[in-house]
Design an enzyme around this catalytic site. Structure first.
Site, mmCIF file in Angstrom:
data_model
loop_
_atom_site.group_PDB
_atom_site.id
_atom_site.type_symbol
_atom_site.label_atom_id
_atom_site.label_comp_id
_atom_site.label_asym_id
_atom_site.label_seq_id
_atom_site.Cartn_x
_atom_site.Cartn_y
_atom_site.Cartn_z
ATOM 1 N N ARG A 135 -31.947 -31.939 -38.193
ATOM 2 C CA ARG A 135 -33.146 -31.846 -37.368
ATOM 3 C C ARG A 135 -34.279 -31.619 -38.061
ATOM 4 O O ARG A 135 -34.370 -31.060 -39.211
ATOM 5 C CB ARG A 135 -32.873 -30.805 -36.355
ATOM 6 C CG ARG A 135 -31.761 -31.026 -35.327
ATOM 7 C CD ARG A 135 -31.690 -30.090 -34.357
ATOM 8 N NE ARG A 135 -32.633 -29.590 -33.575
ATOM 9 C CZ ARG A 135 -33.002 -28.339 -33.840
ATOM 10 N NH1 ARG A 135 -32.447 -27.545 -34.474
ATOM 11 N NH2 ARG A 135 -34.234 -28.064 -33.141
ATOM 12 N N LYS A 152 -23.267 -21.751 -40.402
ATOM 13 C CA LYS A 152 -23.320 -23.149 -39.725
ATOM 14 C C LYS A 152 -22.207 -24.033 -39.964
ATOM 15 O O LYS A 152 -21.937 -23.968 -41.316
ATOM 16 C CB LYS A 152 -24.682 -23.848 -40.017
ATOM 17 C CG LYS A 152 -25.011 -25.201 -39.296
ATOM 18 C CD LYS A 152 -26.342 -25.330 -39.213
ATOM 19 C CE LYS A 152 -26.526 -26.678 -38.888
ATOM 20 N NZ LYS A 152 -27.798 -27.148 -38.278
ATOM 21 N N ARG A 207 -34.669 -17.939 -34.689
ATOM 22 C CA ARG A 207 -33.847 -17.199 -35.492
ATOM 23 C C ARG A 207 -33.751 -16.034 -34.969
ATOM 24 O O ARG A 207 -34.545 -15.353 -34.320
ATOM 25 C CB ARG A 207 -34.567 -16.960 -36.985
ATOM 26 C CG ARG A 207 -35.772 -16.299 -37.222
ATOM 27 C CD ARG A 207 -36.226 -16.128 -38.736
ATOM 28 N NE ARG A 207 -37.706 -15.623 -38.541
ATOM 29 C CZ ARG A 207 -38.028 -14.503 -38.503
ATOM 30 N NH1 ARG A 207 -37.238 -13.441 -38.167
ATOM 31 N NH2 ARG A 207 -39.382 -13.837 -38.402
HETATM 32 C C1 BTN Z 1 -28.850 -30.488 -37.911
HETATM 33 O O1 BTN Z 1 -29.880 -30.559 -38.594
HETATM 34 O O2 BTN Z 1 -28.240 -29.503 -37.759
HETATM 35 C C2 BTN Z 1 -28.372 -31.923 -37.437
HETATM 36 C C3 BTN Z 1 -27.593 -32.662 -38.515
HETATM 37 C C4 BTN Z 1 -26.894 -33.988 -37.955
HETATM 38 C C5 BTN Z 1 -26.100 -34.702 -39.104
HETATM 39 C C6 BTN Z 1 -25.841 -35.797 -38.592
HETATM 40 S S1 BTN Z 1 -24.533 -36.655 -39.708
HETATM 41 C C7 BTN Z 1 -24.227 -37.864 -38.815
HETATM 42 C C8 BTN Z 1 -25.466 -38.393 -38.462
HETATM 43 N N1 BTN Z 1 -26.215 -39.155 -39.271
HETATM 44 C C9 BTN Z 1 -27.301 -38.608 -39.723
HETATM 45 O O3 BTN Z 1 -28.221 -38.957 -40.599
HETATM 46 N N2 BTN Z 1 -27.668 -37.259 -38.912
HETATM 47 C C10 BTN Z 1 -26.500 -37.056 -38.226
#
Ligand code: BTN
Length: 320
Positions: free
Chosen positions: A119, A184, A317
């Site tokens: 994100r 996380k 946060r």
């Molecule tokens: C976050 O930042 O918390 C979100 C992470 C999301 C990661 C997943 S892995 C599968 C899919 N492909 C990506 O490039 N991102 C999501």
């Protein structure tokens, strides 16, 4: 970076292989084998090198596999589910965004993402063969406005799936960080394509830390399933449970929206009642987290005032 897949296949049994033996199989020199080993190590793959014995990929690899994933599902569901497992891809979300003609429920998993996305423009660390990176496509006929709260509903579904695997006490940090004791475990990224007012397509991406070894690349407190349950997890079983949970939840979300998930969200909301600082583009608001509204927006109480925040615009946060 391109993965030396043939070498990985040979090493995936977790046994020692000499440089000479590997070179003979691959028809390359021992020096070239060493170069490929270095590439694998630079990608976070844990390889032991012992003089006179050779190379060993620690723990081996239990490959993700469509048949194994489907074996954990009821046959009627397994027969319907269309999915691909890729050895490597830039990002499973990006891959599905290029395949929007596929039906709702179409899924893609990868062993490795060279450009995994998180994100707010962050990168998602995606080492080979140790985690779950999956995306699912879903079509929504009535425009992007009907998708508010989708990422929270997906978070709830992932928490439920992981609980079925025996990973309990998970919670959600708004909007959709899946956390275990403030560390996380998994994240969700939803990409939306199509019409704001008409038919649109959501690519729902989920990254779950299953068994991380190298973690220098993660800039926040993290945990993986192996550390929580104290044994080696089965990625195919985990992927299967998450896919099933999504296939159950998304039709409900499509017809009822976030309302159908609000009670479940409350039960896992880890921010509720906590002092928080919400950082926007220009200013930071502080207050006490007070749950979410029917659109899945974060509510924060500051004295008499109740502020509400859209995800994508702010980061939150704990303000302890
Ligand atoms: C976050 O930042 O918390 C979100 C992470 C999301 C990661 C997943 S892995 C599968 C899919 N492909 C990506 O490039 N991102 C999501």
């Amino acid at each position: 970076m391109k993965l030396p897949l043939a070498l990985l296949e040979l090493l995936s049994d977790g046994d020692y292989h000499s440089g000479q033996q590997l070179g003979e199989h691959l028809r390359i020199t021992r020096g070239a084998v060493w170069k490929q080993i270095q590439t694998l190590m630079s990608l976070g793959i844990d390889i032991h090198r012992v003089p006179k014995r050779g190379y060993r990929l620690c723990g081996g690899i239990d490959w993700l596999n469509v048949a194994a994933i489907k074996s954990f599902m009821a046959k009627s569901l397994a027969d319907k589910l269309q999915m691909e497992v890729l050895k490597e891809v830039d990002s499973t979300n990006h891959y599905l965004l290029q395949r929007l003609n596929q039906p709702s429920g179409y899924a893609c998993l990868a062993e490795y993402q060279s450009a995994g996305r998180g994100r707010q423009g962050r990168r998602w660390y995606s080492p080979f063969g140790s985690n779950v990176y999956l995306s699912m496509l879903w079509h929504f006929p009535d425009g992007a406005a009907t998708l508010s709260g989708l990422s929270l509903a997906v978070g709830v579904s992932v928490v439920e799936a992981l609980a079925q695997y025996g990973v309990s006490q998970l919670g959600l940090k708004w909007p959709n960080d899946i956390v275990y004791q403030q560390q996380k475990l998994a994240g969700i990224l939803i990409d939306i394509a199509g019409d704001a007012a008409g038919p649109c397509h959501a690519v729902i991406g989920i990254g779950i830390n299953v068994a991380l070894s190298h973690t220098d690349n993660i800039d926040q407190a993290w945990v993986d399933i192996q550390r929580i349950i104290g044994q080696k997890p089965d990625r195919n079983a985990i992927a299967s449970l998450v896919l099933q949970s999504l296939l159950k939840a998304l039709p409900i979300f499509e017809s009822k929206g976030f309302t159908a998930f609000q009670d479940k969200w409350r039960a896992v909301d880890r921010l509720y009642g906590q002092p928080v600082a919400v950082k926007g583009a220009t200013q930071t608001e502080v207050g006490i987290a007070a749950g979410v509204d029917l659109q899945g927006r974060l509510l924060v109480r500051n004295g008499e005032q109740l502020h509400c925040f859209n995800h994508g615009e702010v980061s939150v946060r704990l303000n302890t």
